[in-house]
Design a protein around this motif. Sequence first.
Motif, mmCIF file in Angstrom:
data_model
loop_
_atom_site.group_PDB
_atom_site.id
_atom_site.type_symbol
_atom_site.label_atom_id
_atom_site.label_comp_id
_atom_site.label_asym_id
_atom_site.label_seq_id
_atom_site.Cartn_x
_atom_site.Cartn_y
_atom_site.Cartn_z
ATOM 1 N N GLU A 36 -55.561 -9.691 -19.509
ATOM 2 C CA GLU A 36 -55.242 -9.421 -20.918
ATOM 3 C C GLU A 36 -54.212 -8.319 -21.018
ATOM 4 O OE1 GLU A 36 -58.042 -8.925 -24.086
ATOM 5 O OE2 GLU A 36 -59.384 -10.335 -23.080
ATOM 6 N N TRP A 84 -46.594 -4.516 -24.035
ATOM 7 C CA TRP A 84 -47.403 -3.329 -23.720
ATOM 8 C C TRP A 84 -46.866 -2.670 -22.448
ATOM 9 C CZ3 TRP A 84 -50.037 -0.641 -20.118
ATOM 10 C CH2 TRP A 84 -50.885 0.375 -20.560
ATOM 11 N N ARG A 117 -45.180 1.005 -22.611
ATOM 12 C CA ARG A 117 -46.009 2.102 -22.088
ATOM 13 C C ARG A 117 -45.545 2.616 -20.738
ATOM 14 N NH1 ARG A 117 -49.077 3.454 -26.584
ATOM 15 N NH2 ARG A 117 -51.079 3.873 -25.621
ATOM 16 N N THR A 118 -44.785 1.784 -19.989
ATOM 17 C CA THR A 118 -44.423 2.209 -18.628
ATOM 18 C C THR A 118 -42.933 2.068 -18.310
ATOM 19 O OG1 THR A 118 -44.646 0.035 -17.564
ATOM 20 C CG2 THR A 118 -46.655 1.321 -17.808
ATOM 21 N N CYS A 170 -47.301 9.524 -3.511
ATOM 22 C CA CYS A 170 -45.944 9.282 -4.044
ATOM 23 C C CYS A 170 -44.969 10.410 -3.722
ATOM 24 C CB CYS A 170 -46.000 9.062 -5.552
ATOM 25 S SG CYS A 170 -47.154 7.790 -6.053
ATOM 26 N N LEU A 209 -49.040 -1.446 -12.667
ATOM 27 C CA LEU A 209 -48.169 -0.292 -12.430
ATOM 28 C C LEU A 209 -47.372 -0.339 -11.122
ATOM 29 C CD1 LEU A 209 -50.571 2.641 -13.437
ATOM 30 C CD2 LEU A 209 -48.857 1.510 -14.859
ATOM 31 N N PHE A 210 -47.956 -0.965 -10.090
ATOM 32 C CA PHE A 210 -47.409 -0.747 -8.743
ATOM 33 C C PHE A 210 -46.655 -1.949 -8.169
ATOM 34 C CE2 PHE A 210 -50.975 2.158 -9.289
ATOM 35 C CZ PHE A 210 -50.385 3.355 -8.937
ATOM 36 N N GLN A 256 -54.100 9.243 -18.306
ATOM 37 C CA GLN A 256 -53.594 10.300 -19.199
ATOM 38 C C GLN A 256 -53.616 11.667 -18.525
ATOM 39 O OE1 GLN A 256 -55.533 10.048 -22.950
ATOM 40 N NE2 GLN A 256 -54.535 8.112 -23.460
ATOM 41 N N PHE A 287 -50.829 11.763 -16.066
ATOM 42 C CA PHE A 287 -49.596 11.856 -16.861
ATOM 43 C C PHE A 287 -49.257 13.324 -17.150
ATOM 44 C CE2 PHE A 287 -46.750 11.310 -20.376
ATOM 45 C CZ PHE A 287 -46.291 9.995 -20.367
ATOM 46 N N HIS A 325 -39.353 10.714 -9.343
ATOM 47 C CA HIS A 325 -40.294 9.661 -8.939
ATOM 48 C C HIS A 325 -40.449 8.675 -10.095
ATOM 49 C CE1 HIS A 325 -43.709 7.525 -7.543
ATOM 50 N NE2 HIS A 325 -44.591 8.155 -8.302
ATOM 51 N N ALA A 338 -42.786 6.567 -11.782
ATOM 52 C CA ALA A 338 -44.176 6.141 -12.009
ATOM 53 C C ALA A 338 -44.343 5.592 -13.413
ATOM 54 C CB ALA A 338 -45.128 7.316 -11.818
ATOM 55 N N ASN A 360 -43.916 1.077 -9.738
ATOM 56 C CA ASN A 360 -44.093 2.299 -8.950
ATOM 57 C C ASN A 360 -44.318 1.901 -7.480
ATOM 58 O OD1 ASN A 360 -44.994 4.618 -7.713
ATOM 59 N ND2 ASN A 360 -46.493 5.153 -9.284
ATOM 60 N N PHE A 399 -44.579 13.350 -7.836
ATOM 61 C CA PHE A 399 -45.992 13.741 -7.840
ATOM 62 C C PHE A 399 -46.791 12.535 -7.382
ATOM 63 C CE2 PHE A 399 -47.802 11.170 -11.191
ATOM 64 C CZ PHE A 399 -46.658 10.694 -11.796
HETATM 65 O O1 UT7 Z 1 -47.392 7.838 -9.287
HETATM 66 C C1 UT7 Z 1 -48.725 8.200 -9.459
HETATM 67 C C2 UT7 Z 1 -49.533 7.055 -9.989
HETATM 68 N N1 UT7 Z 1 -49.264 6.782 -11.384
HETATM 69 C C3 UT7 Z 1 -50.077 7.180 -12.347
HETATM 70 O O2 UT7 Z 1 -51.072 7.813 -12.070
HETATM 71 C C4 UT7 Z 1 -49.769 6.756 -13.758
HETATM 72 C C5 UT7 Z 1 -49.862 7.880 -14.749
HETATM 73 N N2 UT7 Z 1 -50.312 7.417 -16.065
HETATM 74 C C6 UT7 Z 1 -49.618 6.499 -16.795
HETATM 75 O O3 UT7 Z 1 -48.545 6.055 -16.409
HETATM 76 C C7 UT7 Z 1 -50.192 6.061 -18.129
HETATM 77 O O4 UT7 Z 1 -51.262 6.912 -18.468
HETATM 78 C C8 UT7 Z 1 -50.700 4.573 -18.098
HETATM 79 C C9 UT7 Z 1 -49.506 3.625 -18.065
HETATM 80 C C10 UT7 Z 1 -51.578 4.342 -16.885
HETATM 81 C C11 UT7 Z 1 -51.499 4.252 -19.358
HETATM 82 O O5 UT7 Z 1 -50.708 4.537 -20.519
HETATM 83 P P1 UT7 Z 1 -51.391 5.328 -21.730
HETATM 84 O O6 UT7 Z 1 -50.383 5.405 -22.798
HETATM 85 O O7 UT7 Z 1 -51.930 6.611 -21.169
HETATM 86 O O8 UT7 Z 1 -52.512 4.322 -22.201
HETATM 87 P P2 UT7 Z 1 -54.082 4.565 -22.296
HETATM 88 O O9 UT7 Z 1 -54.675 4.693 -20.928
HETATM 89 O O10 UT7 Z 1 -54.333 5.632 -23.292
HETATM 90 O O11 UT7 Z 1 -54.556 3.182 -22.918
HETATM 91 C C12 UT7 Z 1 -54.176 2.790 -24.244
HETATM 92 C C13 UT7 Z 1 -54.771 1.422 -24.515
HETATM 93 C C14 UT7 Z 1 -56.247 1.298 -24.150
HETATM 94 O O12 UT7 Z 1 -56.874 0.497 -25.138
HETATM 95 P P3 UT7 Z 1 -57.720 1.186 -26.329
HETATM 96 O O13 UT7 Z 1 -58.813 1.963 -25.649
HETATM 97 O O14 UT7 Z 1 -56.744 2.045 -27.066
HETATM 98 O O15 UT7 Z 1 -58.212 0.005 -27.097
HETATM 99 C C15 UT7 Z 1 -56.220 0.556 -22.852
HETATM 100 O O16 UT7 Z 1 -57.390 -0.221 -22.636
HETATM 101 O O17 UT7 Z 1 -54.094 0.436 -23.746
HETATM 102 C C16 UT7 Z 1 -55.052 -0.372 -23.063
HETATM 103 N N3 UT7 Z 1 -54.458 -0.847 -21.826
HETATM 104 C C17 UT7 Z 1 -53.719 -1.965 -21.745
HETATM 105 N N4 UT7 Z 1 -53.373 -2.881 -22.677
HETATM 106 C C18 UT7 Z 1 -52.615 -3.920 -22.279
HETATM 107 C C19 UT7 Z 1 -54.498 -0.271 -20.593
HETATM 108 N N5 UT7 Z 1 -53.802 -1.019 -19.731
HETATM 109 C C20 UT7 Z 1 -53.311 -2.072 -20.416
HETATM 110 C C21 UT7 Z 1 -52.513 -3.187 -20.062
HETATM 111 N N6 UT7 Z 1 -52.187 -4.078 -21.021
HETATM 112 N N7 UT7 Z 1 -52.061 -3.377 -18.799
#
Ligand code: UT7
Length: 360
Positions: free
Chosen positions: A28, A33, A37-38, A110, A154-155, A213, A216, A247, A249, A277, A307
């Motif tokens: 899903e 998205w 978001r990325t 990374c 993401l990866f 988050q 992030f 980097h 990410a 990533n 990072f």
């Molecule tokens: O290099 C080191 C490794 N990289 C990282 O550790 C990544 C660092 N973090 C990030 O890049 C971002 O935090 C993410 C891309 C992982 C997530 O973005 P976000 O803006 O922080 O989203 P979130 O985790 O706050 O999620 C927002 C919503 C959630 O739904 P609800 O709870 O608002 O209803 C998630 O369930 O987005 C939902 N969601 C998705 N929706 C569609 C999470 N993943 C997905 C997805 N597709 N793939």
Amino acid sequence: MQYAHITGWGKSVPPATLTNEDLATFMETTDEWIKTRTGISKRNISHVNTSEMASVAAKHALAAAGIDGCELDLIILATASPDTLIPNIASKVQADIGATCGAFDINAACSGFLYGVGLASSMIKSGQSKKILIIGAERLSFYLDWSRRETAVLFGDGAGAVVLEASNQPGGVLGYEINNDPEGRDILKSDFGSKMDRLDTDSLDFYIHINGQDVFKRAIHGMGSLSNTVLEKCGMSIDDVDFVIPHQANERIIDTLISRMKIPKEKAFVNIADYGNTSAATIPIAICDALSQGKIVPGQTILSCAFGAGLTSAAVLFKWGERITPISVSDANLPPCDKTALELIKPAVDYFFNKANNPK
Ligand code: UT7
């Protein structure tokens, strides 16, 4: 006085491409998205092991530097996804390129490639080594639980390499900083599960977990503060920086970082759309792409920062030399792949969705 210059560069990216639309066929999510978001549009899925990608990238980097593997003093391979834990996979690359020198892997996730560049520059400047190959190579698709959309999108897989060489010409690596924030150990990890029992396969939990988050926020802080420290140590300010290779990410992490550091957006290199990533491989792949796009020019001062899990962070400041074209070109390539990316990941996708739908 010895300086440590990048004289060769190369990359290896597997041919099978997994688009956001492909992902949306079994989880899903939406292209919209993932992109918003990325910044990611697609990523590559490898049909070979990490070391094979690393060897191909290494052969391109050696050709670009115009040297043979046997001239190297050291091989440093940054990876969190080696095909063997023992022996290290730097030794596999060493065998593939005919080198007779020290060879080791480092796992700083990374940040590993920049950790490697920093250490290698110190070894060159101290006179210990003259020619060092540093590789960042990852097959993170192997670690993904495809039923977890928050990490699976993401990866991607790939490898990049540079040759660092001693020179009397001022420039090259001007300074570097490495750090680790152990408080962040649990917010980005892949481990063996709480039981640490490899005979109890149901308890194994061997996939990447992220508190997105939290990572992030800490990523922006970690990369920003190390970048400022390295600039300060080198007696420079952000205005002296011509180009930034961060980097890759999340494009939003890059945007926030450069806006906080007051760096104009056009100075930052971003290629995450094409690869996702690739962890330790993002920066050497970005160096190759920036060069082929004409974005790196002779004499430029470049800041690179990263990072990763640990939570590691690293920043390297370097001045590019005169040459921006390869001395020679290698015809090394990965073996052909007769499957699509979706076909390559299907067994793992079926396994993880079955596990998620039938919890014990
Ligand atoms: O290099 C080191 C490794 N990289 C990282 O550790 C990544 C660092 N973090 C990030 O890049 C971002 O935090 C993410 C891309 C992982 C997530 O973005 P976000 O803006 O922080 O989203 P979130 O985790 O706050 O999620 C927002 C919503 C959630 O739904 P609800 O709870 O608002 O209803 C998630 O369930 O987005 C939902 N969601 C998705 N929706 C569609 C999470 N993943 C997905 C997805 N597709 N793939």
